[in-house]
Design a protein around this motif. Structure first.
Motif, PDB file in Angstrom:
ATOM      1  N   PRO A   1     -29.529  -8.555  -0.070  1.00 28.74           N
ATOM      2  CA  PRO A   1     -30.883  -8.220  -0.499  1.00 28.74           C
ATOM      3  C   PRO A   1     -31.786  -7.893   0.684  1.00 28.74           C
ATOM      4  O   PRO A   1     -31.506  -8.286   1.814  1.00 28.74           O
ATOM      5  CB  PRO A   1     -31.343  -9.507  -1.191  1.00 28.74           C
ATOM      6  N   CYS A   2     -32.870  -7.194   0.375  1.00 26.55           N
ATOM      7  CA  CYS A   2     -33.863  -6.928   1.422  1.00 26.55           C
ATOM      8  C   CYS A   2     -34.390  -8.270   1.928  1.00 26.55           C
ATOM      9  O   CYS A   2     -34.359  -8.553   3.123  1.00 26.55           O
ATOM     10  CB  CYS A   2     -34.994  -6.072   0.838  1.00 26.55           C
ATOM     11  N   SER A   3     -34.819  -9.124   0.994  1.00 27.91           N
ATOM     12  CA  SER A   3     -35.394 -10.430   1.364  1.00 27.91           C
ATOM     13  C   SER A   3     -34.554 -11.572   0.819  1.00 27.91           C
ATOM     14  O   SER A   3     -33.954 -11.452  -0.252  1.00 27.91           O
ATOM     15  CB  SER A   3     -36.775 -10.616   0.725  1.00 27.91           C
TER      16      SER A   3
ATOM     17  N   LEU B   1     -23.282 -10.350   5.409  1.00 27.57           N
ATOM     18  CA  LEU B   1     -24.397 -10.498   4.460  1.00 27.57           C
ATOM     19  C   LEU B   1     -25.712 -10.269   5.193  1.00 27.57           C
ATOM     20  O   LEU B   1     -25.937 -10.835   6.268  1.00 27.57           O
ATOM     21  CB  LEU B   1     -24.377 -11.917   3.883  1.00 27.57           C
ATOM     22  N   ARG B   2     -26.574  -9.456   4.615  1.00 35.96           N
ATOM     23  CA  ARG B   2     -27.909  -9.265   5.185  1.00 35.96           C
ATOM     24  C   ARG B   2     -28.947  -9.930   4.276  1.00 35.96           C
ATOM     25  O   ARG B   2     -28.675 -10.227   3.118  1.00 35.96           O
ATOM     26  CB  ARG B   2     -28.253  -7.791   5.366  1.00 35.96           C
ATOM     27  N   GLY B   3     -30.144 -10.143   4.821  1.00 35.57           N
ATOM     28  CA  GLY B   3     -31.237 -10.697   4.035  1.00 35.57           C
ATOM     29  C   GLY B   3     -32.339 -11.116   4.989  1.00 35.57           C
ATOM     30  O   GLY B   3     -32.071 -11.748   6.012  1.00 35.57           O
TER      31      GLY B   3
ATOM     32  N   PHE C   1     -37.689 -13.454   7.586  1.00 32.39           N
ATOM     33  CA  PHE C   1     -38.998 -13.041   8.099  1.00 32.39           C
ATOM     34  C   PHE C   1     -39.137 -11.558   7.759  1.00 32.39           C
ATOM     35  O   PHE C   1     -38.333 -10.749   8.208  1.00 32.39           O
ATOM     36  CB  PHE C   1     -39.071 -13.230   9.620  1.00 32.39           C
ATOM     37  N   LYS C   2     -40.125 -11.214   6.956  1.00 32.53           N
ATOM     38  CA  LYS C   2     -40.230  -9.833   6.494  1.00 32.53           C
ATOM     39  C   LYS C   2     -41.433  -9.100   7.083  1.00 32.53           C
ATOM     40  O   LYS C   2     -42.577  -9.524   6.906  1.00 32.53           O
ATOM     41  CB  LYS C   2     -40.385  -9.804   4.956  1.00 32.53           C
ATOM     42  N   PRO C   3     -41.178  -7.977   7.737  1.00 35.40           N
ATOM     43  CA  PRO C   3     -42.298  -7.126   8.157  1.00 35.40           C
ATOM     44  C   PRO C   3     -42.732  -6.323   6.935  1.00 35.40           C
ATOM     45  O   PRO C   3     -41.881  -5.854   6.184  1.00 35.40           O
ATOM     46  CB  PRO C   3     -41.644  -6.209   9.186  1.00 35.40           C
TER      47      PRO C   3
ATOM     48  N   SER D   1     -30.157   2.806   2.724  1.00 34.45           N
ATOM     49  CA  SER D   1     -31.142   2.263   1.784  1.00 34.45           C
ATOM     50  C   SER D   1     -32.555   2.593   2.255  1.00 34.45           C
ATOM     51  O   SER D   1     -33.330   3.252   1.544  1.00 34.45           O
ATOM     52  CB  SER D   1     -30.957   0.744   1.648  1.00 34.45           C
ATOM     53  N   HIS D   2     -32.900   2.143   3.485  1.00 35.44           N
ATOM     54  CA  HIS D   2     -34.213   2.513   4.025  1.00 35.44           C
ATOM     55  C   HIS D   2     -34.255   4.003   4.355  1.00 35.44           C
ATOM     56  O   HIS D   2     -35.311   4.620   4.337  1.00 35.44           O
ATOM     57  CB  HIS D   2     -34.539   1.668   5.259  1.00 35.44           C
ATOM     58  N   GLY D   3     -33.082   4.564   4.625  1.00 36.79           N
ATOM     59  CA  GLY D   3     -33.019   5.984   4.970  1.00 36.79           C
ATOM     60  C   GLY D   3     -33.394   6.902   3.830  1.00 36.79           C
ATOM     61  O   GLY D   3     -33.814   8.040   4.065  1.00 36.79           O
TER      62      GLY D   3
ATOM     63  N   ILE E   1     -26.454  -1.928   3.824  1.00 35.75           N
ATOM     64  CA  ILE E   1     -26.836  -1.497   2.477  1.00 35.75           C
ATOM     65  C   ILE E   1     -27.567  -2.620   1.752  1.00 35.75           C
ATOM     66  O   ILE E   1     -27.089  -3.764   1.714  1.00 35.75           O
ATOM     67  CB  ILE E   1     -25.567  -1.096   1.671  1.00 35.75           C
ATOM     68  N   GLU E   2     -28.714  -2.291   1.150  1.00 37.33           N
ATOM     69  CA  GLU E   2     -29.411  -3.312   0.357  1.00 37.33           C
ATOM     70  C   GLU E   2     -28.791  -3.394  -1.037  1.00 37.33           C
ATOM     71  O   GLU E   2     -28.564  -2.377  -1.700  1.00 37.33           O
ATOM     72  CB  GLU E   2     -30.908  -3.002   0.310  1.00 37.33           C
ATOM     73  N   CYS E   3     -28.519  -4.633  -1.444  1.00 37.79           N
ATOM     74  CA  CYS E   3     -27.828  -4.870  -2.712  1.00 37.79           C
ATOM     75  C   CYS E   3     -28.480  -6.065  -3.387  1.00 37.79           C
ATOM     76  O   CYS E   3     -28.679  -7.114  -2.753  1.00 37.79           O
ATOM     77  CB  CYS E   3     -26.347  -5.152  -2.419  1.00 37.79           C
TER      78      CYS E   3
ATOM     79  N   THR F   1     -38.715  -7.349  -2.831  1.00 37.87           N
ATOM     80  CA  THR F   1     -38.962  -6.247  -1.899  1.00 37.87           C
ATOM     81  C   THR F   1     -37.856  -5.202  -2.038  1.00 37.87           C
ATOM     82  O   THR F   1     -36.689  -5.543  -2.253  1.00 37.87           O
ATOM     83  CB  THR F   1     -38.987  -6.748  -0.428  1.00 37.87           C
ATOM     84  N   ASP F   2     -38.221  -3.960  -1.913  1.00 35.78           N
ATOM     85  CA  ASP F   2     -37.273  -2.837  -1.825  1.00 35.78           C
ATOM     86  C   ASP F   2     -36.277  -2.727  -2.985  1.00 35.78           C
ATOM     87  O   ASP F   2     -35.133  -2.292  -2.785  1.00 35.78           O
ATOM     88  CB  ASP F   2     -36.512  -2.890  -0.479  1.00 35.78           C
ATOM     89  N   GLY F   3     -36.744  -3.064  -4.199  1.00 38.06           N
ATOM     90  CA  GLY F   3     -35.864  -2.957  -5.374  1.00 38.06           C
ATOM     91  C   GLY F   3     -35.393  -1.528  -5.623  1.00 38.06           C
ATOM     92  O   GLY F   3     -34.242  -1.299  -5.985  1.00 38.06           O
ATOM     93  N   ALA F   4     -36.276  -0.564  -5.424  1.00 36.95           N
ATOM     94  CA  ALA F   4     -35.945   0.834  -5.765  1.00 36.95           C
ATOM     95  C   ALA F   4     -34.748   1.354  -4.973  1.00 36.95           C
ATOM     96  O   ALA F   4     -34.014   2.225  -5.433  1.00 36.95           O
ATOM     97  CB  ALA F   4     -37.154   1.730  -5.512  1.00 36.95           C
ATOM     98  N   GLN F   5     -34.553   0.812  -3.788  1.00 34.51           N
ATOM     99  CA  GLN F   5     -33.460   1.311  -2.942  1.00 34.51           C
ATOM    100  C   GLN F   5     -32.246   0.383  -2.938  1.00 34.51           C
ATOM    101  O   GLN F   5     -31.289   0.626  -2.205  1.00 34.51           O
ATOM    102  CB  GLN F   5     -33.959   1.530  -1.515  1.00 34.51           C
ATOM    103  N   SER F   6     -32.304  -0.685  -3.744  1.00 33.14           N
ATOM    104  CA  SER F   6     -31.203  -1.653  -3.747  1.00 33.14           C
ATOM    105  C   SER F   6     -30.181  -1.284  -4.814  1.00 33.14           C
ATOM    106  O   SER F   6     -30.536  -1.091  -5.976  1.00 33.14           O
ATOM    107  CB  SER F   6     -31.741  -3.063  -4.022  1.00 33.14           C
TER     108      SER F   6
HETATM  109 MN    MN Z   1     -35.729  -3.709   3.075  1.00 37.14          MN
END
Ligand code: MN
Ligand code: PEP
Length: 347
Positions: A105-107, A129-131, A134-136, A275-277, A301-303, A312-317
């Motif tokens: 996930p993004c967060s 695994l990403r996540g 701390f979110k900018p 994803s952010h791209g 990849i955001e999943c 955060t960032d649901g549209a690209q997940s």
């Molecule tokens: Mn994100």
């Protein structure tokens, strides 16, 4: 300038060369390769007089590097690609023949949700695994992450799945804390020219996933990567995550030509973040395949298990189901370009 030592040069001879470089008012950085040591000389070019090093015992030859990013430059390793291991074991190595996939996930939204998505990401075959703990954020009043609690959740997800974790660090004062939990520290696009932060991640040894600044040229990007290396951390993984252009059908423009260009200029591995791209989940599978075809060394990849309700960032997940299917086709594309992207075995 790069001083290439002879394969049989002793540690004392390398130390002696480093001392001479320091004496000349420059900074030496010894890099241990598989067969020999090279000493990168960092500092004001005008101070450099290569002739004085030529006769020093143990020195093979002197190479002038014209690029402003000497340690990141491909010449530094004589064309050899740098391999960077994330986590324990051989499951996630960037820069070799394999193409690992970092997904998640993004967060970090909460422990139960994280453990659930971690399990699904692992079952889909991802390698890390990403996540974000701390979110900018574009809007500073939006959710900024769970901080250390989020890091603890990530550590629990690693314990559960065995997947190494990649998470962002936002400030120099948090580097020690984040590196205590993370297997790889992410520097986000908004901080790609935060030089104090680059110094701080360069002064510890955990690998760094260094995202390209959204307004950075390739030249500026490699100079910033070089700055991390110059602090003593050789484990820098580049990440193309898209840049700002006039085009607005995507959140950012994902310039995949930067993958072969970065590989032409630098020995560092290069990961692509589709994803952010793109900002759109429906574009992620095609751009992931295209990135592997273009020669990338990994994907981020955001999943999310429920993108519509992501914080955060649901549209690209993408969903775990899409990720599972995607992993199969990534394996085939990788095979076609003599790379390996094999889904990990599920727990
Ligand atoms: Mn994100
Ligand atoms: C992220 O990875 O969630 C992130 C904030 O990335 P970027 O810095 O590329 O926007």
């Amino acid at each position: 300038m790069i001083i290439v030592m002879r394969p049989e040069a002793t540690a004392d001879q390398v130390d002696h060369v480093c001392a001479l470089v320091t004496e000349a008012g420059l900074k030496p950085q010894a890099i241990q390769g598989t067969d020999l040591v090279v000493v990168a000389v960092i500092g004001d070019d005008r101070l450099k007089d290569d002739s004085k090093f030529e006769q020093v015992p143990g020195v093979d030859r002197i190479m002038r590097v014209l690029s402003p990013y000497k340690m990141a430059a491909v010449e530094t390793t004589a064309g050899k690609r740098t391999e960077i291991r994330v986590g324990e074991g051989d499951g996630c190595i960037f820069g070799g023949v394999s193409v690992p996939v970092i997904a998640g996930p993004c967060s970090v939204e909460g422990e139960d949700k994280l453990l659930e998505i971690a399990r699904k990401v692992k079952a889909a075959g991802a390698h890390a695994l990403r996540g974000g703990a701390f979110k900018p954020r574009t809007n500073p009043y939006a959710f900024q992450g769970h901080g250390e609690d989020g890091l603890k959740m990530l550590a629990a997800a690693r314990d559960l799945t065995g997947l190494p974790i990649v998470t962002e660090v936002l400030t120099p004062s948090d580097v020690e804390l984040v590196s205590k939990y993370a297997d790889c520290l992410q520097i986000g696009t908004r901080n790609a020219q935060n030089f104090k932060l680059l110094e701080a991640v360069g002064q510890q040894q955990k690998p760094v996933l260094f995202k390209r600044g959204m307004a950075m040229t390739i030249n500026e990007y490699l100079q910033a990567a070089d700055y991390i290396l110059a602090e003593g951390n050789p484990n820098v993984i580049l990440c193309e995550r898209g840049i700002r252009t006039f085009e607005d059908h995507t959140r950012n423009t994902l310039p995949l030509a930067s993958v072969p260009e970065l590989k032409r200029r630098s020995h560092l591995p290069i990961v692509v973040d589709p994803s952010h791209g793109t900002g759109h989940a429906y574009l992620v599978p095609d751009m992931s395949r295209a990135a592997i075809a273009a020669g990338c060394d990994g994907l981020a990849i955001e999943c999310h298990q429920d993108p519509a309700h992501a914080m955060t960032d649901g549209a690209q997940s993408i969903t775990p189901e899409v990720l599972t299917e995607l992993m199969g086709s990534l394996a085939r594309v990788a095979d076609a370009v003599d790379r390996v992207c094999r889904p990990t075995v599920s727990v």
